[in-house]
Design a protein around this motif. Structure first.
Motif, PDB file in Angstrom:
ATOM      1  N   ILE A   1       0.846  -1.208   0.000  1.00 40.34           N
ATOM      2  CA  ILE A   1       0.000   0.000   0.000  1.00 40.34           C
ATOM      3  C   ILE A   1       0.876   1.250   0.000  1.00 40.34           C
ATOM      4  CG2 ILE A   1      -1.570   1.375   1.427  1.00 40.34           C
ATOM      5  CD1 ILE A   1      -2.881  -1.273   2.288  1.00 40.34           C
ATOM      6  N   ILE A   2       1.897   1.260   0.886  1.00 45.54           N
ATOM      7  CA  ILE A   2       2.801   2.418   0.965  1.00 45.54           C
ATOM      8  C   ILE A   2       3.502   2.625  -0.372  1.00 45.54           C
ATOM      9  CG2 ILE A   2       4.859   3.352   2.109  1.00 45.54           C
ATOM     10  CD1 ILE A   2       4.006   1.689   4.601  1.00 45.54           C
TER      11      ILE A   2
ATOM     12  N   MET B   1       4.183   5.571  -5.478  1.00 43.47           N
ATOM     13  CA  MET B   1       4.338   5.466  -6.923  1.00 43.47           C
ATOM     14  C   MET B   1       3.687   6.650  -7.631  1.00 43.47           C
ATOM     15  SD  MET B   1       3.063   2.369  -9.364  1.00 43.47           S
ATOM     16  CE  MET B   1       3.683   1.078  -8.318  1.00 43.47           C
ATOM     17  N   PHE B   2       2.590   7.158  -7.055  1.00 44.76           N
ATOM     18  CA  PHE B   2       1.875   8.268  -7.680  1.00 44.76           C
ATOM     19  C   PHE B   2       2.393   9.628  -7.217  1.00 44.76           C
ATOM     20  CE2 PHE B   2      -0.942   4.692  -8.169  1.00 44.76           C
ATOM     21  CZ  PHE B   2      -1.349   4.826  -9.488  1.00 44.76           C
TER      22      PHE B   2
ATOM     23  N   CYS C   1      11.921  10.180  -2.564  1.00 42.77           N
ATOM     24  CA  CYS C   1      10.717   9.379  -2.831  1.00 42.77           C
ATOM     25  C   CYS C   1      11.097   8.076  -3.533  1.00 42.77           C
ATOM     26  CB  CYS C   1       9.757  10.194  -3.691  1.00 42.77           C
ATOM     27  SG  CYS C   1       8.272   9.293  -4.153  1.00 42.77           S
ATOM     28  N   THR C   2      12.005   8.177  -4.525  1.00 44.38           N
ATOM     29  CA  THR C   2      12.454   6.979  -5.257  1.00 44.38           C
ATOM     30  C   THR C   2      13.166   6.010  -4.329  1.00 44.38           C
ATOM     31  OG1 THR C   2      12.728   8.328  -7.245  1.00 44.38           O
ATOM     32  CG2 THR C   2      13.779   6.173  -7.254  1.00 44.38           C
ATOM     33  N   CYS C   3      14.027   6.561  -3.451  1.00 44.18           N
ATOM     34  CA  CYS C   3      14.774   5.718  -2.504  1.00 44.18           C
ATOM     35  C   CYS C   3      13.828   4.968  -1.568  1.00 44.18           C
ATOM     36  CB  CYS C   3      15.743   6.565  -1.677  1.00 44.18           C
ATOM     37  SG  CYS C   3      17.148   7.148  -2.617  1.00 44.18           S
ATOM     38  N   VAL C   4      12.901   5.716  -0.967  1.00 45.39           N
ATOM     39  CA  VAL C   4      11.958   5.107  -0.024  1.00 45.39           C
ATOM     40  C   VAL C   4      11.094   4.076  -0.743  1.00 45.39           C
ATOM     41  CG1 VAL C   4      10.001   5.559   1.508  1.00 45.39           C
ATOM     42  CG2 VAL C   4      11.935   7.126   1.481  1.00 45.39           C
TER      43      VAL C   4
ATOM     44  N   PHE D   1       0.193   6.835 -17.529  1.00 41.64           N
ATOM     45  CA  PHE D   1      -0.130   5.694 -18.395  1.00 41.64           C
ATOM     46  C   PHE D   1       0.901   4.575 -18.232  1.00 41.64           C
ATOM     47  CE2 PHE D   1      -2.613   8.707 -21.287  1.00 41.64           C
ATOM     48  CZ  PHE D   1      -3.834   8.202 -20.885  1.00 41.64           C
ATOM     49  N   ASN D   2       2.168   4.964 -18.026  1.00 37.92           N
ATOM     50  CA  ASN D   2       3.204   3.945 -17.800  1.00 37.92           C
ATOM     51  C   ASN D   2       2.976   3.212 -16.477  1.00 37.92           C
ATOM     52  OD1 ASN D   2       4.740   4.047 -20.130  1.00 37.92           O
ATOM     53  ND2 ASN D   2       5.946   5.797 -19.420  1.00 37.92           N
ATOM     54  N   ILE D   3       2.515   3.980 -15.468  1.00 40.79           N
ATOM     55  CA  ILE D   3       2.158   3.340 -14.197  1.00 40.79           C
ATOM     56  C   ILE D   3       0.985   2.390 -14.421  1.00 40.79           C
ATOM     57  CG2 ILE D   3       1.140   3.765 -11.910  1.00 40.79           C
ATOM     58  CD1 ILE D   3       2.864   6.306 -11.770  1.00 40.79           C
TER      59      ILE D   3
END
Length: 1483
Positions: free
Chosen positions: A338-339, A344-345, A378-381, A594-596
């Motif tokens: 969930i996290i 991701m968004f 954000c990417t790291c987490v 869209f990629n997501i």
């Protein structure tokens, strides 16, 4: 502070955001930033304390690290209180102090005191490194850093201003000083929290020689998976070995995991049973129903009602049991997911803000740095959480597999014999290998069930925010695809069931082929069974091909979905309103979304497929685990007696006194073995009771031997007692065998005792029972397989009134009449009933069936005694019975060696010679290119190149459409419209449609090509392996554990079938993604050419560093899997023995140990995968320099993973190819054979100076044998155990090639023939009657070379015609696995029918009548005498009476010919044969 506290703390935007030098208000700093860490710790502390209380890991002694943490905690507490007291001091001097300056330090002080308490509490509960505390210090330092920067800025500003009031300056000095000390202490605390403390006292890490470093690693090391680096470095420097693998964590071991699932499953079963019990009370109870049956009809109605009720109760739910066992782990993984999904968004939103910043020239520069840093954090987490999620999933999957294998093994030990016949060995092996793997695969994706819809909903929500209602067009496209995929999923499930059924049948047949390989070779049936296995394999591959087509359709729809959604959404957006402008921000944020969206839509077919496979596997597993178990109440344990045992036995009433010797006699199929099974509790009790006093030892009719040393087979888990052991070995006539065996009693015995003769196996089986020293002995005809004189010795020394077992209760099933006068009680069985019971003299006096049977044979024998020995006829074979009855106990025992001499001789035996089986060895180093080349050749080079070309075209068009979209967004905006939008939309759509068309080609050509190519490769590799295995000599099967071979045909073949093709697809996809992304970046920003090569080199190094270990771990995992199957196969064959001796727990422990050993190699491989993903994501910081680079790094990460997965899984091809390089037999058929069609015509055998050895490192087993046997002669081959009787037969059939000399048949040297040419022209009736699952006709004539009339004629001559005629399916009667639905005697008669059908000029009998009763023996002997009158017959005889009328007898001794003459002449010479005849009571 003059202004009131209630003023909003975060309202001054000019100070915090819209400024070149941002800062937060003092109010915010002194409240929110101070309270955040306080609230965090207060919230988590109670839960954390409760957790620690329930999970006590031991006590950690005080260390310097712990002292430092505690001291700093107290220092921080003191600093906070110093601030509080200073504020009070200020107030006392008249200063106006806001309440916040009292409240915040007080809260912080209490929090620091709580943190110090937690540090000590963690130490007492054995926590070496704490995530809760590290996060607390991290949050606190982040909050304090904002204040720290603000204070420095404030101090710098103050120094530029005029001097303030002196008192005010002193206040700042104190506050600033305490804060700087506080900040320094926080930094030290954070650094100290990154380190791990020493292990707790008495923990596993202290006791274990090589513990898993995870438990002792710091929290930081655990979340980055840095703790595996040591193993990875070792693996990079040199190939990993078993000694490098860590021990499993306690929570991952079988002894912890399996009981949890078994307990939950038992609860589910009990729930169903209680429901059934409630239903039963509404209708007639079982016992009254039985009573009513005597009256007739009423019971039938009652039973129908009961049946209908029982159907409603349903089956126990395995799904619920699995959920209750592994649900908590699933919930933890769900939290991580969930996290991750939410984070991701966040990325696209930050990207939107970043594009806004780029377009806004007035925005301060620090905004860009802030967004970039935020994106990086954000990417790291997101990466750390995603990898932690995968780690939890994979570890849960590993535990699930362990639990399933353990549950299946435990169930196999307790199911009834009837249930055992419904689940074949192949099916059970597949449950443990393929089905367990299906569950592991599902666990990784199971969260996508809810995560995929969540991601889709969130993506659509943000798209709505970006593009408005136009997104509804995209939703419509997705909704249209759902029904199609639902149909595909249902169809796939049908195919999956069919595929697993074929797989079960194939593994079952392969298992039978491996178990009966000696018979296949003797009969030259390898090709027939190769075709049978291949036919099943073809049906399996046909289903696999259909599944591939469906998968291609499904993938096509979901791959097209994101593009069609994007196209429809953009089209509606620009066409619905001319003022809707598709600028860069809208286009690229939408494309990011869209990629997501692409990921969950692409994953859905995989998840659906995985769920379908798992649901099929779950049903198969539930059916097996629901099988009926043996009732422990079948046998009570107070005093030995049995009464009213009924199933295939009727009206059994017998009471056996303690210490009595009881013989059970009767014809084949009369229920003798069933009686023993009933006493063991192996049969379902319908009524009455069986009770046994004391422990039980059991000797089965067919000896069960483990793959262990001879000594271990006898000890059977008991403690070694040398004096008792020596007595047992001597009494069981094993001393001469110990002299012969290369390593004495340390000689390794192969699976099913392949390197022991039938007599040796039976004596080891008896010795095992005797050594256990039990109260009750159940002996199922143990003396039939041994020589007559040895049988007599064992009876006297072990079973008889004066034997080792005197005073113990012994129940002996026997066909030998010679022992009956010495027993206390005889039970005569006919058709499952005891017809007569009493002592020998009592039964003779009654003149019943038993007395008549005895007199028939006694009269025959007495007539023969009066004739001369020279004129012996076949009836003299019964003389043994008469003479043994009259002279019981007077025979000579075999020669013995002193125990001390044996011990001395054993020491000189070579340890290498004692070894037999070769453990599966792991290759080292990189997978050779020849393995990849072999796989490509198996697919076909044109198909491979064509597939790559199509994939290239697909990605080229994909890049073209994205490039065109970027040009579209750069179009100028005139009057709030874009003039070329129709043209842009048309070209974008055309590119998309062309991409879609190429996708069609790709998926119906490339995807199908790879799948079909994979199937072609699977077929080729499987066929090659099957052919190579069947071409291997017998020595290969003796050395190679069956588990190794089953592993290749089950798990490795499944990997080649299913895993490798999908990995190749993903590898090609990621490779072209990387190349495409790099091309786009280079076109847009040529300067990036400087960055790409170092980044590529970095990832190349990561791939080589990672794959070196992962590849070797895969090999070690594969190698350690084989012993699991070997042990399981062995256990299945000996379940009745294991249960009889009460050794279930020891075997369960052994199985658990092997499974854990296998998981030891699997666990590091999944952790290594996680570390490389973290490393690949976090290390290339330069990815933030270019907006397109995140996609490159993501694709590079996936490429590294897929290339590693490809090299790791191609190991399966390497393992399958291994058997192509092993030693092979001679050619089956020679190309230019000059052999006459009817050869041999006379059956003339010449053996000249013949010798052979079993292995190169052993001495000759037989040597210098020269005999000349004329056509039509009947020759007996005799000798004591180990004399070389069977070796000579093996040499004749070239099972073992000659080391010296030659054998000629009708003048043709057999060494110059093809093996099938030789073996198909001579016939053998082996000692162990082996049948295969399939029709009775197939067992007689697998090549369909004879007509039905021929087959019926053979059955009639074998005295089986009446039996087969009475079967419903006649010749098509289905034989179960191993022919278990026929009695041993009937199986022996089937082997006789095979010989009669072939009717060759040479017949070899390897003690073919040892295990049948006298009447059946008489039938076989008379048939051989009449039907093979003009044939050459060679008989290996344990019982000399069967060969007393033969033309000549060959006596072997110590591998050499001792005597060769007619029986009468040999007896007259008074040599070895005379002594043997005398021991047997024939002279």
């Amino acid at each position: 502070m003059k202004y009131p506290f209630v003023l909003a703390c975060f309202q001054d935007w000019n100070r915090t955001w819209q400024t070149l030098n941002p800062d937060l208000t003092p109010c915010f700093q002194n409240t929110v930033l101070v309270w955040i860490p306080c609230f965090y710790l207060c919230l988590f502390a109670p839960l954390y304390i409760l957790y620690l209380k329930r999970n006590d890991r031991g006590y950690i002694c005080m260390t310097h690290l712990n002292r430092a943490k505690t001291a700093i905690g107290f220092t921080l507490w003191l600093i906070c209180w110093a601030d509080v007291f200073y504020s009070f001091w200020e107030r006392s001097h008249g200063a106006t102090i806001a309440p916040v300056y009292l409240v915040s330090p007080t809260m912080l002080g209490v929090t620091m005191l709580l943190a110090t308490f937690l540090i000590q509490y963690e130490r007492k509960k054995g926590v070496q490194s704490s995530g809760v505390m590290l996060n607390f210090w991290l949050i606190t330092i982040v909050c304090a850093t904002v204040t720290f920067r603000s204070k420095i800025l404030h101090a710098l500003n103050e120094s530029e201003m005029e001097d303030h009031i002196l008192n005010r300056f002193f206040v700042n000095v104190f506050k600033y000083t305490t804060f700087y000390i506080y900040y320094t202490m926080l930094l030290i605390s954070l650094i100290l929290a990154c380190f791990s403390d020493r292990p707790p006292l008495f923990s596993q890490a202290v006791r274990d020689s090589n513990p898993c470093p995870e438990s002792g690693a710091s929290f930081l090391s655990r979340i980055t998976f840095w703790w595996i680096t040591g193993l990875m470095v070792t693996g990079y420097k040199r190939p990993l070995e078993e000694k490098d693998l860590w021990s499993l964590n306690t929570e991952d071991k079988s002894q912890r995991v399996v009981p949890q699932l078994v307990c939950r499953w038992d609860q589910e079963c009990n729930k169903v049973k209680r429901s059934e019990a409630r239903n039963k009370t509404l209708y007639s109870p079982k016992r009254s129903a039985r009573e009513e049956k005597k009256d007739g009809q009423p019971i039938e109605e009652s039973e129908i009602l009961l049946t209908k009720t029982l159907q409603k109760t349903g089956d126990p739910s395995l799904f619920c049991a699995l959920c209750r066992t592994f649900g908590p782990y699933f919930l933890v993984s769900s939290l991580y997911k969930i996290i991750h999904d939410i984070l991701m968004f966040v990325g696209p939103e930050i990207l939107r803000l970043l594009i806004q910043f780029v377009n806004d020239s007035s925005a301060p520069d620090w905004h860009g740095y802030f967004y970039t840093t935020l994106l990086f954090v954000c990417t790291c987490v997101q990466t750390l959480i995603l990898q932690k999620y995968f780690h939890v999933c994979f570890v849960t999957g590993m535990r699930l597999r362990t639990a399933i294998v353990g549950a299946v093994y435990r169930k196999a030990l307790v199911i009834t014999n009837a249930a055992r016949r419904t689940s074949t060995v192949g099916e059970i092996v597949n449950l443990m290998s393929v089905d367990a793997q299906r569950f592991m695969d599902l666990i990784t994706y199971i969260n996508m069930i809810w995560s995929a819809p969540l991601q889709v909903i969130l993506a659509l929500y943000f798209l709505w925010q970006n593009l408005g209602p136009s997104v509804l067009a995209g939703i419509a496209v997705m909704v249209l695809m759902v029904p199609l995929n639902a149909v595909i999923a249902m169809k796939t499930k049908t195919y999956q069931v069919a595929q697993m059924k074929s797989k079960d049948n194939r593994i079952k047949l392969m298992n039978e082929v491996l178990n009966g390989i000696k018979v296949l070779k003797l009969y030259a049936w390898e090709l027939a069974f190769k075709d049978k296995v291949s036919a099943i394999r073809e049906s399996e591959l046909r289903v696999l091909k259909k599944t591939a087509y469906l998968g291609a359709v499904s993938t096509f729809t979901w791959v097209c979905a994101p593009f069609l959604v994007a196209l429809s959404t953009f089209a509606v957006y620009v066409l619905v309103d001319e003022h809707n402008i598709l600028d860069a921000q809208k286009a690229f944020v939408s494309l990011a979304l869209f990629n997501i969206l692409r990921f969950p839509l692409n994953m859905l077919p995989m998840v659906i497929s995985s769920m379908v496979q798992a649901s099929v596997s779950m049903k198969r597993l539930r059916v097996f685990l629901s099988h009926e178990e043996l009732d422990e109440d079948n046998v009570e344990r107070p005093a030995i007696s049995s009464c009213d045992v009924s199933l295939s036995l009727f009206r059994i009433n017998v009471c056996i006194p303690e210490g009595a010797l009881v013989a059970v006699v009767g014809h084949v199929g009369s229920g003798k073995s069933s009686l023993l099974s009933a006493l063991l509790g192996e049969m379902q009790k319908q009524e009455g009771y069986v009770s046994i006093k004391g422990s039980v030892a059991y000797v089965p009719q067919q000896a069960w031997i483990q793959n262990a040393t001879l000594k271990d087979n006898i000890l059977f888990g008991r403690d070694a007692k040398d004096s008792w052991y020596q007595k047992v070995v001597e009494a069981c006539a094993l001393l001469p065998d110990l002299e012969i065996l290369p390593g004495g009693d340390s000689t390794e015995i192969g699976e099913k005792g392949v390197n022991l003769s039938g007599g040796q196996k039976q004596r080891v089986s008896v010795a095992r029972a005797v050594y256990c020293s039990c109260a009750v002995y159940l002996l199922d005809d143990p003396l039939s397989a041994v020589d007559a004189h040895v049988g007599k010795h064992i009876f006297e020394k072990v079973i008889g009134p004066q034997g080792l077992l005197q005073g113990r209760t012994r129940v002996l099933v026997t066909h030998g009449l010679s022992f009956l006068p010495q027993v206390d009680l005889i039970l005569v069985m006919v058709d499952g009933e005891i017809t007569e019971m009493g002592s020998y003299t009592e039964l003779l006096g009654r003149q019943g069936a038993f007395a008549e049977f005895l007199h028939t044979y006694t009269n025959t024998e007495q007539e023969e005694v009066e004739e001369s020995v020279a004129a012996c006829s076949i009836s003299v074979s019964r003389r043994q019975s008469l003479n043994s009855l009259n002279t019981a106990g007077t025979g000579k025992t075999p020669q013995k060696t002193e125990p001390n001499d044996v011990a001395a001789s054993k020491k000189t035996k070579s340890a290498d010679a004692a070894r037999l089986t070769e453990a599966d060895k792991a290759n080292t180093g990189r997978v050779k290119l020849s393995v990849f080349w072999e796989y490509m050749k198996a697919i076909g080079l044109p198909l491979s190149i064509f597939s790559v070309f199509l994939f290239f075209c697909h990605h080229l068009s994909s890049l073209g459409s994205n490039y065109w979209l970027s040009l579209w967004t750069d179009d100028p905006v005139i009057n709030n419209t874009q003039p070329n939008r129709e043209m842009r939309l048309g070209v974008y759509g055309a590119l998309g449609i062309s991409q879609g068309q190429i996708v069609v080609c790709d998926l119906f050509c490339y995807s199908v090509a790879v799948s079909v190519g994979g199937i072609l490769a699977s077929r080729y590799l499987h066929q090659t392996m099957l052919y190579n295995v069947l071409r291997s000599p017998m020595s290969f099967f003796e050395r190679t554990p069956s588990g190794n071979l089953v592993n290749r045909f089950a798990k490795e073949t499944d990997t080649i079938d299913s895993v490798i093709p999908s990995i190749i697809k993903m590898f090609m996809g990621s490779m072209f993604n990387v190349l495409g992304s790099c091309a786009v970046i280079l076109i847009a920003t040529p300067l990036v050419a400087i960055i790409i090569p170092p980044l590529g080199l970095f990832y190349f190094f990561v791939q080589r560093f990672y794959v070196a270990s992962s590849r070797q771990l895969k090999r070690l995992e594969s190698v350690s899997r084989s012993p699991v199957y070997t042990h399981f196969n062995e256990t299945l064959l000996g379940t009745s023995v294991i249960r009889a001796f009460g050794e279930q727990q020891r075997f369960i422990t052994e199985s658990d140990g092997r499974v854990d050993h296998n998981q030891k190699a699997y666990f590091p491989s999944i952790v290594a995968n996680r570390e490389v993903r973290v490393c690949g994501k976090l290390c290339p910081l330069m990815s933030l320099l270019v907006p397109y680079f995140p996609q490159v790094t993501a694709s590079l990460n996936w490429l590294v993973r897929m290339s590693s997965e490809l090299e790791t899984n191609i190991v399966a091809v390497e393992k399958v190819k291994e058997y192509g390089d092993t030693e092979k037999e001679a050619e089956w058929r020679l190309e230019h054979s000059t052999l006459p069609a009817g050869w041999p015509t006379a059956g003339h055998i010449e053996i000249h100076n013949f010798g052979l050895r079993y292995r190169e490192d052993l001495e000759l087993a037989i040597s210098d044998i020269s005999v000349n046997i004329e056509g039509g002669e009947k020759v007996g081959i005799v000798g004591r155990t180990g004399a070389g009787k069977s070796s000579l037969t093996l040499g004749l059939f070239r099972i073992i090639e000659a080391a010296q000399g030659e054998i000629r048949i009708d003048g043709v040297n057999v060494a110059e023939l093809g093996l099938h040419e030789l073996r198909s022209r001579i016939t053998i009736i082996p000692q162990d009657p082996v049948l295969f699952s399939g029709s009775l006709r197939m067992n007689l004539d697998p090549f369909d070379g004879y007509t039905d009339e021929d087959v019926w004629r053979a059955l009639e001559l074998a005295h089986l015609k009446n039996f087969v005629s009475g079967l419903p399916d006649k010749l098509n009667h289905e034989c179960s696995e191993g022919g278990e639905n026929l009695s041993l005697g009937q199986r022996q008669l089937v082997c006789l029918a095979r010989a009669l059908l072939r009717k060759t000029k040479i017949l070899v009998l390897d003690e073919a009548t040892a295990a049948v009763d006298l009447e059946t023996d008489n039938l076989i002997q008379s048939t051989i005498r009449t039907q093979f009158e003009d044939c050459t017959v060679l008989t290996i005889a344990h019982r000399l009476n069967t060969i007393m009328d033969y033309t000549r007898v060959l006596v072997l001794d110590k591998g050499q010919m001792a005597e060769f003459d007619s029986p009468s002449n040999l007896i007259a010479k008074k040599g070895i044969f005379y002594k043997m005849a005398k021991d047997s009571g024939l002279v």
